[in-house]
Design an enzyme around this catalytic site. Structure first.
Site, PDB file in Angstrom:
ATOM      1  N   TYR A 104      -2.105   9.639   5.612  1.00 38.30           N
ATOM      2  CA  TYR A 104      -2.686   9.899   4.071  1.00 38.30           C
ATOM      3  C   TYR A 104      -3.811   8.758   4.012  1.00 38.30           C
ATOM      4  CZ  TYR A 104       1.758  12.601   3.072  1.00 38.30           C
ATOM      5  OH  TYR A 104       2.636  13.248   3.078  1.00 38.30           O
ATOM      6  N   CYS A 107      -2.685   5.873   1.633  1.00 35.24           N
ATOM      7  CA  CYS A 107      -1.366   5.565   1.537  1.00 35.24           C
ATOM      8  C   CYS A 107      -1.643   3.958   2.098  1.00 35.24           C
ATOM      9  CB  CYS A 107      -0.621   6.208   2.756  1.00 35.24           C
ATOM     10  SG  CYS A 107       0.818   5.213   3.315  1.00 35.24           S
ATOM     11  N   PHE A 109       0.647   2.000   3.529  1.00 39.76           N
ATOM     12  CA  PHE A 109       1.250   1.856   4.778  1.00 39.76           C
ATOM     13  C   PHE A 109       0.116   2.164   6.094  1.00 39.76           C
ATOM     14  CE2 PHE A 109       5.005   2.136   2.291  1.00 39.76           C
ATOM     15  CZ  PHE A 109       5.358   0.597   2.241  1.00 39.76           C
ATOM     16  N   CYS A 110      -0.398   3.124   5.569  1.00 37.88           N
ATOM     17  CA  CYS A 110      -1.425   3.980   6.454  1.00 37.88           C
ATOM     18  C   CYS A 110      -2.744   2.936   6.677  1.00 37.88           C
ATOM     19  CB  CYS A 110      -2.001   5.139   6.171  1.00 37.88           C
ATOM     20  SG  CYS A 110      -0.669   6.409   6.408  1.00 37.88           S
TER      21      CYS A 110
END
Length: 372
Positions: A104, A107, A109-110
C-alpha cells in the site's frame, strides 16, 4: 472496509531482536599485500664517491623522496581501485536480483522498504494492493504488506515483514551470500499480541548476518551496530504508532488523510467514495482507541514532536546522519515512516514545531542523489 481503514495503520509487527550472527567456516580472511619501502646498502658508485659525502647524501634524499611519492601515489590509486571494485561488486549483486514489491503506498512499513531500495539503487517493480480485496497477494498465505518477491537466477524467494526485507537485502549486498540461504536466518514464529490475537513474528529481524570482518567494515565498531538496531526497532515499536493518531486526529484531518489514501491507492470508483467517507469516520474513532492503547497525551501532536526531537538528539550535532556521512538503516527507517505524512497537516506541523527538518531534507537529498 476495515482493511481499507487500516491502509495507514498496518498491524504492528515488531519483536525484540535476538543477537545472532554468521561465522561461515568456508570464508577465509582476505589478505591484502602491503607496500614495502625499498632499502639497500652502498653500491660501487657510492664507493667511488667517498670523497663526496654531501653529494651522496643529497642523492639518497632525492631518491628516497621519489620512492616515497611513488609509493604514496601507488597506495592512493590502489585504494581507489579497491573502492571501485567493491562498488562494482555490489552493482553486480544488485543486477542479479529482480524485485517486485507488493504494497500500500501510504503504509509506513512499505515506505520504509521503498526508502531502502531507492537509497541502494535497487530497481524494483511495484504492485499496488487493493486494501479491501487484496487479490494481488492471493498467492501468499502471509496476508500483510509489504511482501517482496526476489528472483535470483532460477530461485524465487518471498520475503515478508519490512525489517526482514531490509536486513536480508542488506546482508545480501554486503556478504554476497545467496538470498535463499540468508532468509533462513529470519524464521517466522507464531506469537500472541497484547490483544490476544495470534500474529506472525520474525526472529533476528534487526540483525545483519555478517561475519566479523564484514561487520567491522560496515560499522567500524559494536556501538554503531547496536545503535542502528536500537533505533530501527524504535521506529517499528513506537514511531509508527504515532502516525495514525496524528493523521486522523480530527474529523477534518481524517477526511484529508483518506482523500490522499484513495487518490494514491488502488480503489475502484465506488470503493474509493465509500472508503473516503466511511474510512475517515472509522479511523477517527479508531485513532482515539490507539491513543488510549499507546498511552498518548491528550494532544497527540506532543508525542510526535517529542519523538522527532528525541531522534534528532540521538543523531547529534556532529554528524549529518546517524550513520555518519551517509544514512544507515535507522535513518532510512525513520525517514520512511515519517514520509507517509507528507502533504498532510501533521507533517507540516512536524516540520514547523520540531528540529527535524534539516535532517529530513538531508535524507531527501541523499535518496534523490543515489546512483541510478
Amino acid at each position: 472496509m476495515a482493511q481499507a481503514a487500516r491502509a495507514l495503520w498496518p498491524v504492528g509487527h515488531a519483536l525484540a531482536w535476538r543477537p545472532g550472527g554468521r561465522f561461515p567456516s568456508g570464508l577465509s580472511a582476505q589478505r591484502r599485500a602491503g607496500f614495502a619501502g625499498a632499502a639497500g646498502g652502498p653500491g660501487p658508485a657510492a664507493t667511488a664517491r667517498k670523497g663526496s659525502p654531501r653529494l651522496l647524501g643529497a642523492a639518497a634524499l632525492a631518491l628516497g623522496g621519489v620512492l616515497g611519492l611513488y609509493h604514496t601515489a601507488r597506495w592512493h590509486l590502489r585504494s581507489q581501485d579497491l573502492r571501485a571494485q567493491r562498488s562494482a561488486a555490489q552493482l553486480s549483486l544488485s543486477s542479479r536480483l529482480q524485485l517486485t514489491l507488493y504494497q500500500y503506498k501510504t503504509c509506513p512499513f512499505c515506505s520504509k522498504v521503498r526508502a531502502f531500495l531507492d537509497f541502494h539503487a535497487l530497481p524494483y517493480q511495484v504492485v499496488e494492493v487493493n486494501p479491501v480485496r487484496r487479490a494481488e497477494i492471493k498467492f501468499s498465505s502471509y496476508r500483510k504488506v509489504p511482501i517482496l518477491l526476489a528472483q535470483e537466477g532460477e530461485s524465487l524467494q518471498q520475503l515478508n515483514d519490512s525489517s526482514v526485507i531490509i536486513s536480508a537485502l542488506k546482508t545480501y549486498l554486503v556478504s554476497g551470500q545467496p538470498l535463499e540461504h540468508i532468509i533462513t536466518y529470519y524464521p517466522p514464529m507464531k506469537a500472541v499480541n497484547d490483544q490476544g490475537k495470534e500474529v506472525t513474528e520474525f526472529c533476528n529481524k534487526y540483525w545483519l548476518m555478517l561475519d566479523e570482518k564484514e561487520a567491522q567494515h560496515m560499522y567500524g565498531g559494536k556501538e554503531a551496530r547496536a545503535e542502528e538496531m536500537k533505533w530501527r526497532q524504535w521506529a517499528d515499536d513506537w514511531l509508527v504508532h504515532l502516525i495514525s493518531p496524528n493523521v486522523y486526529r480530527t474529523p477534518a484531518e481524517a477526511l484529508a488523510s483518506f482523500d490522499y489514501i484513495v487518490r494514491e491507492g488502488k480503489f475502484g470508483a465506488l470503493e474509493g467514495a465509500v472508503a473516503k467517507y466511511m474510512g475517515a469516520a472509522a479511523m477517527y474513532v479508531i485513532s482515539k482507541r490507539l491513543k488510549s492503547r499507546h498511552h498518548l497525551q491528550d494532544d497527540v501532536r506532543e508525542d510526535l514532536y517529542e519523538a522527532a526531537d528525541k531522534w534528532v538528539a540521538a543523531v547529534g550535532k556532529d554528524r549529518p546522519f546517524m550513520g555518519g556521512e551517509k544514512p544507515n538503516l535507522a535513518d532510512l527507517a525513520v525517514y520512511g515512516v515519517l514520509r507517509v505524512m507528507e502533504g498532510l497537516e501533521a507533517f507540516d506541523d512536524l516540520m514547523r514545531h520540531t528540529r527535524i527538518q534539516p535532517w529530513y531534507l538531508r535524507m531527501e537529498k541523499a535518496i534523490a542523489e543515489a546512483p541510478q
